[in-house]
Motif scaffolding. Sequence first.
Motif, PDB file in Angstrom:
ATOM      1  N   ILE A 161     -23.201  37.588  26.121  1.00 35.08           N
ATOM      2  CA  ILE A 161     -22.622  36.995  24.985  1.00 35.08           C
ATOM      3  C   ILE A 161     -21.261  35.778  24.811  1.00 35.08           C
ATOM      4  O   ILE A 161     -22.214  34.584  24.411  1.00 35.08           O
ATOM      5  CB  ILE A 161     -22.266  37.665  23.715  1.00 35.08           C
ATOM      6  CG1 ILE A 161     -23.671  39.243  23.887  1.00 35.08           C
ATOM      7  CG2 ILE A 161     -22.346  36.885  23.054  1.00 35.08           C
ATOM      8  CD1 ILE A 161     -22.609  40.006  22.430  1.00 35.08           C
ATOM      9  N   LYS A 162     -20.573  36.084  25.608  1.00 34.12           N
ATOM     10  CA  LYS A 162     -19.651  34.630  25.825  1.00 34.12           C
ATOM     11  C   LYS A 162     -19.701  33.248  26.207  1.00 34.12           C
ATOM     12  O   LYS A 162     -19.996  32.487  25.823  1.00 34.12           O
ATOM     13  CB  LYS A 162     -17.925  35.817  25.729  1.00 34.12           C
ATOM     14  CG  LYS A 162     -16.730  34.625  26.069  1.00 34.12           C
ATOM     15  CD  LYS A 162     -15.822  34.863  25.884  1.00 34.12           C
ATOM     16  CE  LYS A 162     -15.418  35.179  26.577  1.00 34.12           C
ATOM     17  NZ  LYS A 162     -14.045  36.459  26.994  1.00 34.12           N
ATOM     18  N   VAL A 163     -20.692  33.633  27.406  1.00 35.38           N
ATOM     19  CA  VAL A 163     -20.623  32.824  28.117  1.00 35.38           C
ATOM     20  C   VAL A 163     -21.555  32.116  27.625  1.00 35.38           C
ATOM     21  O   VAL A 163     -22.007  30.846  27.851  1.00 35.38           O
ATOM     22  CB  VAL A 163     -21.348  33.311  29.505  1.00 35.38           C
ATOM     23  CG1 VAL A 163     -21.541  31.825  30.537  1.00 35.38           C
ATOM     24  CG2 VAL A 163     -20.013  33.996  30.157  1.00 35.38           C
ATOM     25  N   THR A 164     -23.240  32.925  27.281  1.00 35.03           N
ATOM     26  CA  THR A 164     -23.642  31.938  26.419  1.00 35.03           C
ATOM     27  C   THR A 164     -23.518  30.629  25.141  1.00 35.03           C
ATOM     28  O   THR A 164     -24.128  29.813  25.223  1.00 35.03           O
ATOM     29  CB  THR A 164     -25.391  32.756  25.802  1.00 35.03           C
ATOM     30  OG1 THR A 164     -25.143  33.922  27.241  1.00 35.03           O
ATOM     31  CG2 THR A 164     -26.035  31.808  24.723  1.00 35.03           C
ATOM     32  N   VAL A 165     -23.281  31.264  24.653  1.00 38.64           N
ATOM     33  CA  VAL A 165     -21.810  31.026  23.342  1.00 38.64           C
ATOM     34  C   VAL A 165     -21.934  29.539  23.994  1.00 38.64           C
ATOM     35  O   VAL A 165     -21.534  28.367  23.670  1.00 38.64           O
ATOM     36  CB  VAL A 165     -21.424  31.228  22.417  1.00 38.64           C
ATOM     37  CG1 VAL A 165     -20.417  30.522  21.766  1.00 38.64           C
ATOM     38  CG2 VAL A 165     -21.960  32.594  21.738  1.00 38.64           C
ATOM     39  N   VAL A 166     -20.936  29.396  24.502  1.00 38.65           N
ATOM     40  CA  VAL A 166     -20.169  28.627  25.920  1.00 38.65           C
ATOM     41  C   VAL A 166     -21.224  27.188  26.243  1.00 38.65           C
ATOM     42  O   VAL A 166     -21.039  26.311  25.879  1.00 38.65           O
ATOM     43  CB  VAL A 166     -18.618  28.905  27.028  1.00 38.65           C
ATOM     44  CG1 VAL A 166     -18.654  27.267  28.083  1.00 38.65           C
ATOM     45  CG2 VAL A 166     -17.908  29.913  26.218  1.00 38.65           C
ATOM     46  N   LEU A 167     -22.337  27.602  26.609  1.00 39.62           N
ATOM     47  CA  LEU A 167     -23.317  27.341  27.447  1.00 39.62           C
ATOM     48  C   LEU A 167     -23.894  26.326  26.713  1.00 39.62           C
ATOM     49  O   LEU A 167     -24.594  25.270  26.916  1.00 39.62           O
ATOM     50  CB  LEU A 167     -24.386  27.808  28.477  1.00 39.62           C
ATOM     51  CG  LEU A 167     -23.798  28.574  29.822  1.00 39.62           C
ATOM     52  CD1 LEU A 167     -23.933  29.485  30.353  1.00 39.62           C
ATOM     53  CD2 LEU A 167     -23.647  26.835  30.157  1.00 39.62           C
ATOM     54  N   LEU A 168     -24.634  27.255  25.277  1.00 39.36           N
ATOM     55  CA  LEU A 168     -24.992  26.597  24.355  1.00 39.36           C
ATOM     56  C   LEU A 168     -24.232  25.792  23.256  1.00 39.36           C
ATOM     57  O   LEU A 168     -24.495  24.214  23.632  1.00 39.36           O
ATOM     58  CB  LEU A 168     -24.750  27.830  22.837  1.00 39.36           C
ATOM     59  CG  LEU A 168     -25.772  26.954  21.421  1.00 39.36           C
ATOM     60  CD1 LEU A 168     -27.071  26.480  21.920  1.00 39.36           C
ATOM     61  CD2 LEU A 168     -25.369  28.077  20.627  1.00 39.36           C
ATOM     62  N   VAL A 169     -21.968  25.522  23.329  1.00 37.81           N
ATOM     63  CA  VAL A 169     -21.581  24.371  23.012  1.00 37.81           C
ATOM     64  C   VAL A 169     -22.319  23.293  23.977  1.00 37.81           C
ATOM     65  O   VAL A 169     -22.037  21.876  23.997  1.00 37.81           O
ATOM     66  CB  VAL A 169     -20.321  24.676  22.624  1.00 37.81           C
ATOM     67  CG1 VAL A 169     -19.217  23.774  22.740  1.00 37.81           C
ATOM     68  CG2 VAL A 169     -20.658  25.599  21.736  1.00 37.81           C
ATOM     69  N   ILE A 170     -22.153  23.113  25.421  1.00 39.88           N
ATOM     70  CA  ILE A 170     -22.261  21.953  26.281  1.00 39.88           C
ATOM     71  C   ILE A 170     -23.298  21.872  26.566  1.00 39.88           C
ATOM     72  O   ILE A 170     -23.961  20.346  26.213  1.00 39.88           O
ATOM     73  CB  ILE A 170     -21.915  22.434  27.730  1.00 39.88           C
ATOM     74  CG1 ILE A 170     -20.222  23.280  28.042  1.00 39.88           C
ATOM     75  CG2 ILE A 170     -22.348  21.908  28.930  1.00 39.88           C
ATOM     76  CD1 ILE A 170     -20.410  24.137  29.762  1.00 39.88           C
ATOM     77  N   ILE A 171     -24.549  22.791  26.153  1.00 42.14           N
ATOM     78  CA  ILE A 171     -26.057  21.715  26.321  1.00 42.14           C
ATOM     79  C   ILE A 171     -26.518  20.999  25.346  1.00 42.14           C
ATOM     80  O   ILE A 171     -26.568  20.145  25.139  1.00 42.14           O
ATOM     81  CB  ILE A 171     -26.957  23.363  26.933  1.00 42.14           C
ATOM     82  CG1 ILE A 171     -26.546  23.391  28.237  1.00 42.14           C
ATOM     83  CG2 ILE A 171     -28.519  22.486  26.453  1.00 42.14           C
ATOM     84  CD1 ILE A 171     -27.078  24.419  28.922  1.00 42.14           C
ATOM     85  N   VAL A 172     -26.202  22.021  24.077  1.00 40.70           N
ATOM     86  CA  VAL A 172     -26.420  20.826  23.158  1.00 40.70           C
ATOM     87  C   VAL A 172     -25.600  19.791  22.383  1.00 40.70           C
ATOM     88  O   VAL A 172     -25.873  19.054  21.732  1.00 40.70           O
ATOM     89  CB  VAL A 172     -26.131  22.417  21.894  1.00 40.70           C
ATOM     90  CG1 VAL A 172     -26.951  21.947  20.472  1.00 40.70           C
ATOM     91  CG2 VAL A 172     -27.564  23.271  21.721  1.00 40.70           C
ATOM     92  N   GLY A 173     -24.383  20.251  23.037  1.00 38.20           N
ATOM     93  CA  GLY A 173     -23.419  19.269  22.186  1.00 38.20           C
ATOM     94  C   GLY A 173     -23.589  17.779  22.744  1.00 38.20           C
ATOM     95  O   GLY A 173     -23.220  17.208  22.387  1.00 38.20           O
ATOM     96  N   ALA A 174     -24.664  18.252  24.406  1.00 33.82           N
ATOM     97  CA  ALA A 174     -24.180  17.103  24.790  1.00 33.82           C
ATOM     98  C   ALA A 174     -25.184  16.581  23.744  1.00 33.82           C
ATOM     99  O   ALA A 174     -24.970  14.834  24.567  1.00 33.82           O
ATOM    100  CB  ALA A 174     -24.655  16.815  26.560  1.00 33.82           C
ATOM    101  N   PHE A 175     -25.730  16.533  23.511  1.00 35.18           N
ATOM    102  CA  PHE A 175     -26.927  15.609  22.767  1.00 35.18           C
ATOM    103  C   PHE A 175     -26.496  14.896  21.530  1.00 35.18           C
ATOM    104  O   PHE A 175     -26.898  14.017  21.024  1.00 35.18           O
ATOM    105  CB  PHE A 175     -27.809  16.379  22.202  1.00 35.18           C
ATOM    106  CG  PHE A 175     -29.401  17.477  22.947  1.00 35.18           C
ATOM    107  CD1 PHE A 175     -29.978  15.252  23.706  1.00 35.18           C
ATOM    108  CD2 PHE A 175     -29.371  18.016  24.296  1.00 35.18           C
ATOM    109  CE1 PHE A 175     -30.567  16.490  24.666  1.00 35.18           C
ATOM    110  CE2 PHE A 175     -29.821  18.562  24.149  1.00 35.18           C
ATOM    111  CZ  PHE A 175     -31.155  17.208  25.392  1.00 35.18           C
ATOM    112  N   PHE A 176     -25.343  15.123  20.394  1.00 34.00           N
ATOM    113  CA  PHE A 176     -24.449  14.732  19.914  1.00 34.00           C
ATOM    114  C   PHE A 176     -23.021  13.548  20.559  1.00 34.00           C
ATOM    115  O   PHE A 176     -22.309  13.322  19.735  1.00 34.00           O
ATOM    116  CB  PHE A 176     -24.414  16.125  18.854  1.00 34.00           C
ATOM    117  CG  PHE A 176     -25.290  16.867  18.701  1.00 34.00           C
ATOM    118  CD1 PHE A 176     -26.187  16.135  17.137  1.00 34.00           C
ATOM    119  CD2 PHE A 176     -25.361  17.857  19.100  1.00 34.00           C
ATOM    120  CE1 PHE A 176     -26.618  16.551  16.892  1.00 34.00           C
ATOM    121  CE2 PHE A 176     -25.950  18.649  18.119  1.00 34.00           C
ATOM    122  CZ  PHE A 176     -27.172  18.216  17.487  1.00 34.00           C
TER     123      PHE A 176
END
Length: 489
Positions: free
Chosen positions: A186-201
């Motif tokens: 769960i934790k790594v999924t959230v971290v990857l979400l930050v990296i992938i989604v955040g990259a668009f902003f």
Amino acid sequence: MRTKSVERSIQDTEEPEHALTRSLSALDLTVFGVGVIIGTGIFVLTGSVAKEQAGPATALAFVVAGVVCALAALCYAEFASTVPVAGSAYTFSYASLGELPAWIIGWDLVLEFALGTAVVAVGWAGYIRSLLDNAGWHLPLALSGPEAAHGFAFDLLAFLLVLVLTVILVLGMKLSARVTSVVVAIKVTVVLLVIIVGAFFIKPGNYDPFIPEPKGTVAGSGFSAPLIQLMFGYEPTTYGVQGIFAAAAVVFFAFIGFDIVATAAEETRNPQRDMPRGILGSLFICTVLYVAVSIVVTGMQKYTKLSIDAPLADAFKSTGHPFYAGLISFGAAVGLTTVCMILLLGQSRVFFAMSRDGLLPRVFSKVHPRFATPYRSTILLGVIIAIVAGFTSISELAALVNIGTLFAFVVVALGVIILRRTRPDLHRAFRTPWVPVLPLLSVAASLWLMLNLPAETWLRFGVWMVIGFFVYFLYGRRHSRMTTAGKRR
């Protein structure tokens, strides 16, 4: 300065009443490492060091701290594969430097893991209260801890977390590994979400300047002057190149954990092969994730505007996406659970090893007849730490944990050099490269970060060490198995 041979250390692990079950694989160890490393550092410290010390160059601070850890990790990997016994740096020191240095490092690790567990439990409780508040449920201030109540209060959530994790650890390592695997996913999924989604902003302008100009002395950051300032008379700056090193000394807290993998050597099915993989693998994965997250977050929001309490969640709020902010808060709360559990695991294993050697009362080295875990030491420490967590505010305890870990790194690196000379005949499944150059680099790098920690942290650390000397000479030295074995002869 009497040493305990590697053969003797391994022989002690075969005594039925003190034997732990070997059930962990390389994957389990890597998951443990990732589970404890990804926590407070990536979810909290990123914002504070970017805003106050390094700016967008926080990514470089994570690289510096990661390199220091990598140097130490290579030394840990050799020891853990050569001396596959519970206790980590304590056991390694006993085999290479002697009983007194081993006691010093064991006493140091007790402080490091205990405070680390308490601090992380308090941080976890803060995230849970935030989620409950968002849902309209509010805990009484008297049960919300000193951080929330701004005065004397009991943190019920932190207290209960430590007790529940204590029960899980008593029930067995395999159960602990399964719980950790689910939470880490769960934790790594959230971290990857930050990296992938955040990259668009990301806004490139937020990186300008990448290394901000020095802005004068550190003010209002809550940290006193680093010891190196008192030694060499310079004024610490909030930014600039020196700011990167000062930030590295703080974000080093984010890497604490890979050394805990070494405490599980005695419970690993094939420690000679799997310990190096678990230690180095977890450190590499987490360093890459840390650098990526810090680049994304400082690109999403100007470093001067980052939140100190919840930088990742607030960065997404600033882009108009509160859903992601809530998801990140949930991931942070879940992630801190494993950090707390594995710190508690490391604490109990070091205490168990010291008890088995007679330096602490041997009653705490008994393993449970059914679960094959050191239940007495785990329960004792769990209850004490739960109470400490209930009444503790985070403040500057992270710095005290850092100095304990860096001190352990110094001892382990020196131990590799010494054991290579005193026991060249030992089989080493993993060999630290470029000895003695690389271990000496590890010592120098660790000492440099220690010097960048607040002077008062050194004072507190010194007081704890003095107490440790009293305990050793009044109890440990006389009850040591090395002493009692000599008397029998």
